[in-house]
Design a protein around this motif. Structure first.
Motif, PDB file in Angstrom:
ATOM      1  N   GLY A  68       0.685  -1.151  -0.037  1.00 18.21           N
ATOM      2  CA  GLY A  68       0.020   0.145   0.101  1.00 18.21           C
ATOM      3  C   GLY A  68       0.904   1.413   0.141  1.00 18.21           C
ATOM      4  O   GLY A  68       2.288   1.506   0.011  1.00 18.21           O
ATOM      5  N   GLU A  69       0.830   2.167   0.482  1.00 17.29           N
ATOM      6  CA  GLU A  69       1.455   3.957   0.646  1.00 17.29           C
ATOM      7  C   GLU A  69       1.149   3.911   1.701  1.00 17.29           C
ATOM      8  O   GLU A  69       0.795   3.426   2.414  1.00 17.29           O
ATOM      9  N   LEU A  70       2.610   4.694   1.264  1.00 17.69           N
ATOM     10  CA  LEU A  70       3.659   5.091   2.491  1.00 17.69           C
ATOM     11  C   LEU A  70       3.013   6.611   2.807  1.00 17.69           C
ATOM     12  O   LEU A  70       2.793   7.562   2.171  1.00 17.69           O
ATOM     13  N   VAL A  71       2.367   6.771   4.408  1.00 14.18           N
ATOM     14  CA  VAL A  71       1.898   8.525   4.648  1.00 14.18           C
ATOM     15  C   VAL A  71       2.342   8.890   5.496  1.00 14.18           C
ATOM     16  O   VAL A  71       2.937   8.247   6.518  1.00 14.18           O
ATOM     17  N   VAL A  72       3.619  10.210   5.449  1.00 19.82           N
ATOM     18  CA  VAL A  72       4.041  11.148   6.564  1.00 19.82           C
ATOM     19  C   VAL A  72       2.813  11.795   6.940  1.00 19.82           C
ATOM     20  O   VAL A  72       1.956  12.830   6.285  1.00 19.82           O
TER      21      VAL A  72
END
Length: 46
Positions: free
Chosen positions: A40-44
Motif C-alpha cells: 500500500g501507500e506510505l503516508v507521512v
C-alpha cells in the motif's frame, strides 16, 4: 480499467495504507519506500 478510472475520478477508489510515519520520520519513510516492496501507500503525517 474503465471502471477503475471512473472510481478514481469519483473519489471512491480505496487507498490501502501500509504504514504511517510522523513528519520527523519522513526520511525513514523514503528509505523504506526505496528499499522494500510495499503493498500500500506510505503516508507521512504532520
Amino acid at each position: 480499467m474503465h471502471e477503475v478510472g471512473e472510481l478514481a475520478l469519483s473519489g471512491r477508489l480505496p487507498a490501502t495504507i501500509s504504514r504511517r510515519y510522523p513528519l520527523d520520520e519522513g526520511l525513514q519513510a523514503y528509505v523504506d519506500l526505496a528499499r522494500t516492496h510495499t503493498t500500500g501507500e506510505l503516508v507521512v503525517t504532520t
